[in-house]
Design an enzyme around this catalytic site. Structure first.
Site, PDB file in Angstrom:
ATOM      1  N   ARG A   1       0.856  -1.184   0.000  1.00  0.00           N
ATOM      2  CA  ARG A   1       0.000   0.000   0.000  1.00  0.00           C
ATOM      3  C   ARG A   1       0.894   1.236   0.000  1.00  0.00           C
ATOM      4  NH1 ARG A   1      -3.535  -2.749  -1.383  1.00  0.00           N
ATOM      5  NH2 ARG A   1      -5.568  -3.193  -0.446  1.00  0.00           N
TER       6      ARG A   1
ATOM      7  N   HIS B   1      -2.104   0.823  -9.611  1.00  0.00           N
ATOM      8  CA  HIS B   1      -2.765  -0.082  -8.667  1.00  0.00           C
ATOM      9  C   HIS B   1      -3.528  -1.194  -9.392  1.00  0.00           C
ATOM     10  CE1 HIS B   1      -4.277  -0.306  -4.264  1.00  0.00           C
ATOM     11  NE2 HIS B   1      -4.241  -1.505  -4.814  1.00  0.00           N
TER      12      HIS B   1
ATOM     13  N   GLU C   1      -3.391   8.044  -4.051  1.00  0.00           N
ATOM     14  CA  GLU C   1      -3.934   7.576  -5.328  1.00  0.00           C
ATOM     15  C   GLU C   1      -5.245   8.287  -5.631  1.00  0.00           C
ATOM     16  OE1 GLU C   1      -4.199   3.318  -5.106  1.00  0.00           O
ATOM     17  OE2 GLU C   1      -2.133   3.146  -4.430  1.00  0.00           O
TER      18      GLU C   1
END
Lengths: 342, 342
Positions: free
Chosen positions: A258, A305, A287
């Protein structure tokens, strides 16, 4: 709400028409995740989907007016946060269904306190995430994405000297977090002749790799550091200047965990100043914002991602999400309940 | 010639100054390959390098005037061809040193007939080529190069919907040519849960993978076909329309062998028309020319013939090239002689 069923759609389980809205259980969706978007018709056919994201009103008003009796919520992992405050507004809630493996966006302690069950998609994305980690590792060492860009802009006939990359075999790879993903990644890297070691909360008796008790120790003995751990308050910003110094000028950082596990501002500075040799990142602190200073660097691979996601895994995840919802509404055992580990 | 020694350069073997030109043996170089460029100073310090590529005269005149007594030639694999006609012009030639593994650019039969030895760099590039094959496979399935381009052009914050790729695990991978590279590739792919089978001139008793006697048979049973064989008159254009039809609309072709093994015009048409699902190519029929119709396709990965090359492997190859030259000029056994197998 409750009437927004499209006329024609593909049914997974035979050709029976959708039940009328009143007979279908409510399923609250605050924002549509990728899984919901791909399988929306299937969700609509089985549930009275409460699409909070289509309401013109503020969320709290929407929840007050439409979701007071909702017993289940489907939540995507990237933006939606299941906080204590949100739970307060959903008095009938008994089930939180996450559309992925990570549940760091869900207040598990508060769910537990309120007797709300939480499910994730189990281990369904870990193979693909491990594959992606290897793909990023080969790419950043061998410069495949850069090579593709070089050829596509027509540079090859003009300058044959596309820079030669670095060898995979023999590289010391430090895995931060030897869970499902890290273990699968290690197995793959062994086939390439990489030398795997790891850091984890505790030494794993089942793992034959060298264990380092801190990330700094691991980084100092690694050519490449790959982040595979989950995001918790303990792992937030564990990849900091001290770790990057230990990794060193020839070191490479790969993040398939992450974004907030890395102090991104520091990482960007280290890359810009040549204090580490390169990076491959599938995740970022904010993000979908990616620091634009990285766009002009030739020693980074940037991915939006997608590490966990394949068409095949999405379908597997959908089946698990549906299985958990079916189990809940038929009062039987959940397939993949998540328990608090604090 | 013979005087073009740079004043300062790094010596591999100590700090002894280069020998004067007259005492160093001639080494003919028609064109500088990557290996020669990287290690030019080392070659210059040990040999009187005859740089045909710097002469303003036609090659035949250069060879007549300067290379009649040259006993050894260093040749790069991509452009220089060692033909019977060239050999006729080099009456003293006794050794052809290839700077790579492949020797399809050398007329081995004619060398053998004339008593000229040929060396390659042995197996030094096969690990890296196998790694690159896996890198291309993951990239074309998981769309990593496309993802990197997507993020770099700033598209992610504008559209979150970068398309999801396909899973590696469970894919049926057909390897065309189970030699050094193919075998190493197969071992890696097993770690990802791929189902490996192969075609080769003959069934390998040591290989546990399913053998198919023809490439068409192999393609019809494969999701992904990877070309790892060498280029010979028998393998030229073996990947043709029939093979691509057998591979089918969901199939992917990967080429880490040599460009002319594939009928490139047909491949490009199949990609443009959606008759196969994608391709990853490190080699092309007319390098460095890449068919520009491919540049706009999202289902291809294009690489400028870098599969075999890493900094580490180059250094290993240089040591073998030097070892063969040293052995030849000291009248001892060559390290990696190539024999004709017809």
């Amino acid at each position: 709400m409750g009437q927004e069923i499209n006329g024609f759609h593909h049914h997974l389980n035979g050709d029976a028409p959708p039940l009328p809205g009143g007979d279908r259980p409510d399923l609250l969706v605050l924002r549509p995740g990728l899984l919901f978007k791909v399988f929306e018709q299937e969700f609509l056919s089985k549930f009275n989907v409460l699409k909070a994201f289509e309401s013109p009103f503020p969320l709290d008003k929407y929840l007050r007016d439409h979701a007071q009796s909702a017993r289940a919520i489907l939540c995507e992992a990237i933006v939606t946060r299941i906080t204590a405050d949100l739970l307060l507004q959903l008095p009938a809630l008994q089930l939180v269904v996450a559309d992925g493996t990570g549940v760091n966006h869900i207040d598990l302690v508060e769910c537990h306190r309120r007797g709300i069950s939480v499910t994730n998609t189990g281990d369904v994305f870990s193979e693909d995430t491990a594959d992606y980690g290897v793909g990023l590792l080969i790419d950043v060492l061998r410069r495949i994405s850069r090579a593709d860009a070089f050829v596509r802009r027509g540079s090859w006939p003009l300058t044959a000297e596309f820079p030669v990359g670095r060898k995979v075999r023999g590289k010391r790879v430090g895995i931060v977090g030897l869970g499902n993903i890290g273990t699968k990644l290690a197995k793959r890297l062994e086939a390439f002749g990489c030398i795997v070691s790891y850091n984890s909360r505790t030494k794993k008796q089942s793992a034959a790799y060298d264990f380092y008790p801190t990330v700094v120790d691991l980084a100092s003995q690694s050519d490449i550091l790959i982040i595979c751990c989950s995001l918790t308050e303990k792992t937030r910003h564990i990849i900091n200047a001290e770790v990057l110094n230990a990794l060193g000028k020839n070191g490479i950082l790969i993040n398939i965990g992450r974004g907030p596990i890395v102090d991104e501002e520091t990482l960007v500075n280290y890359l810009l100043n040549g204090n580490i040799a390169g990076a491959a990142m599938d995740v970022y602190e904010n993000e979908p914002r990616v620091p634009s200073e990285l766009f002009r660097l030739d020693n980074v691979v940037l991915s939006p991602h997608r590490g966990a996601f394949t068409q095949e895994a999405f379908f597997d995840a959908f089946k698990i999400v549906m299985g958990n919802l079916d189990a809940f509404f038929s009062n039987t055992y959940l397939l993949t309940p998540v328990t608090t580990n604090e």
